[in-house]
Design a protein around this motif. Sequence first.
Motif, PDB file in Angstrom:
ATOM      1  N   GLU A 164      10.823   0.732 -41.626  1.00 42.20           N
ATOM      2  CA  GLU A 164      12.021   1.387 -41.106  1.00 42.20           C
ATOM      3  C   GLU A 164      12.900   0.368 -40.367  1.00 42.20           C
ATOM      4  O   GLU A 164      14.122   0.325 -40.546  1.00 42.20           O
ATOM      5  CB  GLU A 164      11.660   2.537 -40.165  1.00 42.20           C
ATOM      6  N   ASP A 180      21.673   5.643 -39.188  1.00 43.47           N
ATOM      7  CA  ASP A 180      20.910   6.571 -38.359  1.00 43.47           C
ATOM      8  C   ASP A 180      19.425   6.325 -38.623  1.00 43.47           C
ATOM      9  O   ASP A 180      19.004   6.222 -39.773  1.00 43.47           O
ATOM     10  CB  ASP A 180      21.330   7.999 -38.725  1.00 43.47           C
ATOM     11  N   LYS A 181      18.659   6.246 -37.540  1.00 43.97           N
ATOM     12  CA  LYS A 181      17.219   5.971 -37.655  1.00 43.97           C
ATOM     13  C   LYS A 181      16.536   7.078 -38.417  1.00 43.97           C
ATOM     14  O   LYS A 181      15.605   6.826 -39.178  1.00 43.97           O
ATOM     15  CB  LYS A 181      16.586   5.816 -36.276  1.00 43.97           C
ATOM     16  N   ALA A 182      16.910   8.312 -38.295  1.00 46.44           N
ATOM     17  CA  ALA A 182      16.276   9.436 -38.994  1.00 46.44           C
ATOM     18  C   ALA A 182      16.524   9.319 -40.483  1.00 46.44           C
ATOM     19  O   ALA A 182      15.640   9.593 -41.305  1.00 46.44           O
ATOM     20  CB  ALA A 182      16.805  10.758 -38.460  1.00 46.44           C
ATOM     21  N   ALA A 183      17.708   8.887 -40.901  1.00 43.85           N
ATOM     22  CA  ALA A 183      18.001   8.753 -42.323  1.00 43.85           C
ATOM     23  C   ALA A 183      17.198   7.607 -42.926  1.00 43.85           C
ATOM     24  O   ALA A 183      16.679   7.680 -44.039  1.00 43.85           O
ATOM     25  CB  ALA A 183      19.500   8.532 -42.521  1.00 43.85           C
ATOM     26  N   ALA A 185      14.275   6.497 -41.812  1.00 45.96           N
ATOM     27  CA  ALA A 185      12.885   6.938 -41.828  1.00 45.96           C
ATOM     28  C   ALA A 185      12.632   7.860 -43.007  1.00 45.96           C
ATOM     29  O   ALA A 185      11.611   7.771 -43.699  1.00 45.96           O
ATOM     30  CB  ALA A 185      12.509   7.617 -40.526  1.00 45.96           C
ATOM     31  N   ALA A 186      13.594   8.756 -43.323  1.00 36.05           N
ATOM     32  CA  ALA A 186      13.451   9.671 -44.451  1.00 36.05           C
ATOM     33  C   ALA A 186      13.463   8.895 -45.757  1.00 36.05           C
ATOM     34  O   ALA A 186      12.711   9.176 -46.703  1.00 36.05           O
ATOM     35  CB  ALA A 186      14.569  10.736 -44.413  1.00 36.05           C
ATOM     36  N   LYS A 189      10.108   7.013 -46.111  1.00 39.61           N
ATOM     37  CA  LYS A 189       9.063   7.984 -46.377  1.00 39.61           C
ATOM     38  C   LYS A 189       9.127   8.446 -47.834  1.00 39.61           C
ATOM     39  O   LYS A 189       8.104   8.618 -48.475  1.00 39.61           O
ATOM     40  CB  LYS A 189       9.192   9.154 -45.423  1.00 39.61           C
TER      41      LYS A 189
END
Length: 193
Positions: A164, A180-183, A185-186, A189
């Motif tokens: 990430e 964005d860190k969430a994007a 990470a997704a 994953k």
Amino acid sequence: MFVTPGYAQETAPAEGEIHTETGAAHDSGAKPEFPPFNPETFPSQILWLAITFGLFYLFLKKIVLPRIGGILEVRRDRIAQDLDQAALMKSEADAAVAAYEQELAEAKAKANAIGQQARDSAKAEAEAERKKIEAGLERKLAEAEAHIAKIKSAAMTDVGVIAEDTAAVIVQELVGNSMDKAAVAAAVKAVRE
């Protein structure tokens, strides 16, 4: 009466007179005859031959032949006794050989049974030891796999974080702005699965 001339007197025999010592004529032309070949003595010779033969026959029949017969009987008995004793010894030897062979066969069978029992016992011990070692190896293998899975999951969590971070840095460098860190990470994953 019988008169003999003295030793000191010597008288020459007359022609045709018989000499008293030999009983032969003193004729110088006649050959003296061997007394057994004289036909006048044949009857007395035959008589003495018959008497001598008869006495010899009786001697053989009464003395010699019974002794020879006794000796032959003793030898026959001794030979028969020796043959009986030899037959007895042979039967004893045959019995001893048969007993020896039977004991040898029993010993071989016993040795085979002991050997088979030892092989079975060794095989059972080896099998038990093999199973014990296999169980130990399986336990160690399970522990190692669990340890590896633990290390792998720990590494994967670290890899996910590293991925990430790395992906965020790469995107920022390429695009120029931060994501964005969430994007991120997704997206990481989704790639891992």
